[in-house]
Design an enzyme around this catalytic site. Sequence first.
Site, PDB file in Angstrom:
ATOM      1  CB  VAL A  22     -13.498   8.725  19.213  1.00 15.14           C
ATOM      2  CG1 VAL A  22     -14.022   7.566  18.569  1.00 15.14           C
ATOM      3  CG2 VAL A  22     -13.534  10.089  18.577  1.00 15.14           C
ATOM      4  CG  ASP A  23     -10.342   6.498  23.593  1.00 17.87           C
ATOM      5  OD1 ASP A  23     -10.549   5.740  22.617  1.00 17.87           O
ATOM      6  OD2 ASP A  23      -9.102   7.078  23.842  1.00 17.87           O
TER       7      ASP A  23
END
Length: 398
Positions: free
Chosen positions: A180-181
């Site tokens: 996600v990052d």
Amino acid sequence: MTTPQALSGVRVLDLSRVLAGPWATQTLADLGAEVIKIERPGVGDDTRAWGPPFTTKTDGTRGDSAYFLCANRGKKSVELDIASPEGAETIRKLAATCDVVVENFKVGGLKKYGLDYASLSATHPRLVYCSITGFGQSGPRASQAGYDYMIQAMGGLMSVTGQPDGAPGAEPMKVGVAVVDLATGLYASNAILAALLHARATGQGQHVDIALFDVQAAMLANQATNYFVSGKAPTRMGNAHPNLVPYQPFPCSDGMVVIAVGNDAQFHTLCGVLQVGALAGDARFVTNAGRIENRAEVVAAISAITGGWTMGGLMARLEAAGVPCGPVNTIDQVFDEPQAKHRGLEIELARDDLSAPTRSVASPIRLSETPVRYDSAPPALGADTEAVLAGLGSQRSD
């Protein structure tokens, strides 16, 4: 004469730390932007201490963590205390010389320092200001912090990752890297480039609002539309694919090989390689929809045959026939792949205070006219403070 890079002349003030923001700004640095990374005096980016493993300095002491090295090459490190009036004023002066600001503070966290978008854009209207947060600048959770792991859970990714209910080890599972990052960093860099084009065309900057939660929802891709179309929430399927069969790892005598059949013709070819003509001719398996309905039978039949092959032998036959396949590699094996060596996926960058060059993964961006260039290793804390601040005498005006 050195060829200018795509973002030569673009100056970025990086107020972010950890991964999503630094991943975005490292992409901009790879493309030629000058990235000035602001770090807390004496401490720096949190990830400098996220280890082991750590690098070793020339004097034998502990250097930076491997984690920090993955997202900070090509940047200049400046130590400034953002909470002090002097530090905040210096950052405002730096922002006036930059095209882009990237920050990942809590919503409203920079306003008290006069470093929010409204404050900076009032005197610098061309500024592209990117805020990266867990939940965005608005909504009931806007004030809450968001971290990759919790967003993988809350955003549905863990609900479709892991062994299915009833199988050994069944539980929702996070992905092995902070996807996600990383995806947030990529969305942020794309948005920044779009905003820069707009600013150059119109003279008007803008506020870019990127949220980890929004990104994770977007990353659900076909799993989200599977739900929208069917009305049923997808579930965990282990290594199986919800929309394709066979499309998963299969056992060999010395490891596992992923066979990725994307259409009915490839399935027919696969059956020919495995010498199971009856499987190809079975009416239940002729179409992908039929194979999904009879998934267990197809997978069991193929597994029984591949188990008698070596990985190398099976892949050689499949590749020759045009059936997509690949080994389940460990990370060290990835960089030993001939393809990885040919593409130069491992790079080394020297830093004077470290006992050995830093090793990292090359950018996957390949541009024919303005190629990515790696000008410097991830910086030592505060390595560029004096040089960057000495240049504040010549500020730009809009």
